[in-house]
Write an enzyme that holds these catalytic residues in place. Structure first.
Site, PDB file in Angstrom:
ATOM      1  N   HIS A 184       5.349  19.074   3.087  1.00  0.00           N
ATOM      2  CA  HIS A 184       4.565  17.856   3.330  1.00  0.00           C
ATOM      3  C   HIS A 184       4.411  17.788   4.849  1.00  0.00           C
ATOM      4  O   HIS A 184       5.362  17.471   5.559  1.00  0.00           O
ATOM      5  CB  HIS A 184       5.347  16.660   2.787  1.00  0.00           C
ATOM      6  CG  HIS A 184       4.807  15.317   3.169  1.00  0.00           C
ATOM      7  ND1 HIS A 184       4.352  14.416   2.239  1.00  0.00           N
ATOM      8  CD2 HIS A 184       4.678  14.704   4.369  1.00  0.00           C
ATOM      9  CE1 HIS A 184       3.960  13.307   2.857  1.00  0.00           C
ATOM     10  NE2 HIS A 184       4.153  13.447   4.147  1.00  0.00           N
ATOM     11  N   ASP A 310      -1.042  14.948  -6.713  1.00  0.00           N
ATOM     12  CA  ASP A 310      -0.132  14.022  -6.018  1.00  0.00           C
ATOM     13  C   ASP A 310      -0.074  12.696  -6.780  1.00  0.00           C
ATOM     14  O   ASP A 310      -0.034  11.616  -6.178  1.00  0.00           O
ATOM     15  CB  ASP A 310      -0.535  13.820  -4.554  1.00  0.00           C
ATOM     16  CG  ASP A 310       0.612  13.239  -3.725  1.00  0.00           C
ATOM     17  OD1 ASP A 310       1.700  12.971  -4.288  1.00  0.00           O
ATOM     18  OD2 ASP A 310       0.418  13.047  -2.514  1.00  0.00           O
TER      19      ASP A 310
END
Lengths: 433, 309
Positions: A184, A310
């Site tokens: 991330h 996501d």
């Protein structure tokens, strides 16, 4: 049990073609025209529809254990099946964190018998706190192939280097199967306090922003470290045009870099934040038209390997706080395929690569997912009507949460049937259980 | 007008309408008993999720001069600290029966969100770094009171533009009315893509002063140094503060304004505070007048608006 799927077009090894499919048990036993059909086979009319390998999502938050009010593995798996998915990689930011073999076993046990294969990923650092390594070797030995602190990037470059070096040694345990470190990318020193993309809109709206460089600086760092260590890095939810360019260059160099883009990052821009509706709050933030265009180009030319969701369920009341206080994240599993079909001007074969083939390869589950529709493959299949229109409604979704950013939007492409290991999980657009 | 959320929502016509109404209320405020029954029977909730003695007192004075009942809500003494959502808080207050909600919130956009959930009128009393429309209206009133026309008026706004709702709303209001606005600040106190706000930018106050009709100073906050946005308040004062030397460069006819509270010795030298061109107390007086106009217009038309919906 046998199913005779007739009248549709398949996405096979030679691309899209008219063919019928015979499924028996958990396998595809015949593909073609004028197939001999056993009397006992159940007929599925796929006229005008596309029979493709089941979708694979590299990036979903199923919230269990720990936040079952927002989502459970069962409801997440049901939503996934309705969205055409047959496998979903569950993110480890659960409570407790999925950072040990016992939690991975718990997740697998809970996922048993749900409508989608749930593949746990595990954290790279204990508690996702960015200080100590998780027992990556033990986790790899029990089948974990994706390690990520998703929601947080690993801030410390020395620690990231160590994780990369350690991961390259694990292929001895996995029998050569790649271990992927999914990052991330967010340099928190640049992004902290920001609630949306730093740009014209954040200035107008009087909101602290997250600059694009918060993403790109970590990408540049990880590419440099990957060059040194040889680790396999997967960049999660790439959101910036500069990020796409950085990945393009790294791939041209021959590094083992892969990347995903989420549905929302290639369909929405920061302009939607002008409503101050926290349903549009997400990390990384929605960015600009130029970023959307760059992501779409990256999806088309192969720079971006796959589309991820996501999927991030949040209980409704949590999105009724001010924008800067509300949690970030939005639903994705039930709408991703339709948005890809509606918004991307790409051939269906490329959509299948982005949403099934490549994610299955990256997750190391391509023994059973992401393969072309052909004889001998496992019957993980999705049948979609590419022309059927429907209107997105959060309350109608299988998710326990309703936070879709596409509420009220009419999209094209409806999943009619999903097969998981030869069993129907979705039938005429409804979950089978 | 059901709500007053931003200056942009009002437009130039809306600003003129409020100015016109404010002229009448200015006369009311001159009377021996400065009170009219215009909003008798109306209940106004004053919801301040962020401390603000001045704006709150100004609004409450305005409401009382219009004979409205004011219900007080402050975040520190409420369930907001117990994890209640903004929507729950607002719906609870509204269930008590209110006609208008005056909102001050530290989060940008909170008044917009509240206006989606509430049937009552919502008046933005300042949200985050986003907007402070009644401040801008009282500033427009104060400049207009001097007989100045906004067309071509040269207004310089000096200070922390980045974190200022007053700056954002004033840029909107002043440019809508035809003024030329220049923002004066070090680059660290200007928001990214500042050019999208429609104003000119300068980093040098000394070159701006001689060509300025209205000098508008913003309050400088201590925390900006902790964020390494300016080296020190002393350096800020030397580079951007209104010192006696700089005040001499301003035309005699220029106006000096500040939304308060002033940091003497930082954005303005103590000697300049009493300069005859300073209009800070007029701004405060006009705040009550303009807020009377806003409350009156919102509450006298809101019912009609709602029945249309």
């Amino acid at each position: 049990m046998s199913f005779f799927i007739h009248g549709g077009s398949i996405v096979g090894p030679k691309g899209v073609e008219r063919a019928d499919v015979l499924v028996t048990g958990s396998s595809i036993v015949a593909v073609g025209l004028d197939l001999p059909v056993p009397n006992s086979a159940r007929h599925i009319d796929a006229s005008g529809q596309i029979v493709m390998p089941g979708l694979v999502d590299l990036h979903a938050h199923l919230r269990e254990p720990g936040n079952e009010e927002a989502e459970t593995i069962e409801t997440g798996a049901r939503g996934a099946a309705l969205g055409g998915y047959t496998a979903v990689i569950a993110m480890p930011n659960t409570d407790p964190t999925t950072d040990s073999p016992s939690i991975v076993r718990d997740v697998l046990a809970i996922a048993e018998g749900t409508l989608c294969e749930i593949v746990p990923s595990a954290a790279m650092t204990v508690g996702r706190e960015g200080t100590l390594l998780t027992p990556m070797g033990e986790l790899a030995a029990m089948g974990v192939r994706i390690f990520t602190d998703d929601g947080r990037g690993v801030q410390d470059p020395a620690l990231m280097r160590s994780i990369m070096e350690y991961a390259t040694g694990l292929e001895a345990i996995t029998g050569g199967a790649p271990v992927v470190l999914a990052q991330h990318c967010e340099v928190e020193a640049l992004s902290s306090g920001g609630h949306m993309h730093e740009g014209e809109w954040s200035t107008r709206l009087g909101m602290a922003g997250q600059p694009a460089e918060a993403e790109t600086l970590m990408m540049i760092r990880d590419i440099a470290l990957a060059r040194r260590t040889g680790a396999r890095i997967h960049f999660q939810h790439v959101s910036t045009a500069e990020g796409v360019e950085i990945i393009r260059a790294a791939k041209a160099e021959g590094l083992a870099i892969t990347a995903e883009a989420t549905t929302h990052h290639f369909t929405l821009t920061d302009a939607v934040c002008s409503s101050y509706n926290p349903v549009f709050k997400v990390h990384p933030p929605l960015r600009t038209d130029a970023d959307v265009a760059a992501l779409r180009l990256g999806l088309a030319d192969g720079t971006i390997d796959c589309i991820a969701t996501d999927h991030a369920p949040h209980e409704p009341h949590t999105k009724e706080f001010p924008f800067d206080q509300a949690p970030a994240g939005m639903l994705g599993l039930e709408s991703a395929l339709a948005l890809a079909l509606t918004e991307l001007d790409l051939p269906i074969e490329r959509i299948v690569e982005l949403m099934s083939t490549r994610p299955a390869e990256i997750a190391g589950i391509n023994d059973r997912h992401g393969n072309p529709v052909e004889t001998g493959q496992r019957a993980n299949l999705t049948i979609v009507d590419p022309n059927a229109e429907w209107t997105v409604a959060g309350a109608a979704m299988a998710s326990r949460s309703h936070n879709t950013p596409y509420e009220g939007r009419t999209v094209r492409g409806k999943v009619q049937y999903t097969f998981l290991e030869g069993e129907l999980t979705v039938e005429q657009g409804k979950a089978t259980r | 007008m059901k709500d007053l959320l931003t200056i942009a929502d009002l437009g130039a016509d809306g600003i003129h309408e409020i100015m016109h109404a404010a002229d009448s209320f200015a006369e009311v405020c001159q009377r021996p008993i400065p009170k009219v029954p215009a909003l008798r029977g109306k209940t106004i909730a004053s919801m301040f999720f962020e401390d603000s003695t001045r704006t709150r007192t100004s609004f409450e004075t305005a409401a009382k001069r219009l004979s409205a009942d004011v219900m007080n809500f402050s975040a520190s003494s409420s369930s907001v600290n117990k994890g209640e959502s903004l929507r729950d808080t607002v719906e609870t207050i509204e269930a008590m029966g209110v006609d208008a909600i005056i909102v001050r919130h530290r989060s940008s956009g909170a008044p917009q969100q509240i206006s989606r959930w509430a049937n009552a009128s919502v008046i933005n009393a300042g949200d985050g770094w986003h907007a402070h429309p009644t401040q801008s209206l009282l500033d427009v009133y104060t400049i207009r009171e001097e007989g100045r026309s906004f067309e071509g008026l040269r207004i310089a706004i000096v200070g922390d533009i980045s974190h200022s709702r007053v700056a954002r709303s004033n840029i909107e209001a002043f440019t809508l009315l035809g003024a030329e606005v220049t923002l004066v600040a070090p680059p660290t106190l200007l928001p990214p893509y500042v050019e999208t706000l429609g104003a000119k930018v300068s980093h040098d106050i000394d070159t701006v002063l001689a060509n300025t009709d209205v000098l508008y100073l913003l309050r400088m906050q201590n925390e900006r140094m902790d964020q390494a946005l300016v080296p020190s308040l002393g350096e800020y004062h030397r580079a951007f503060g209104l010192t006696p030397d700089r005040a001499r460069k301003l035309a005699d006819s220029a106006l000096i304004m500040h939304p308060g509270p002033m940091n003497r010795g930082i954005e303005i030298s103590p000697e300049v505070v009493d300069d005859p061109r300073v209009r800070v107390l007029n701004q405060v007086t006009n705040g009550v007048i303009v807020r009377m106009a806003v409350l009156y217009l919102v509450l006298s038309t809101a019912g009609a608006d709602r029945s249309d919906a």
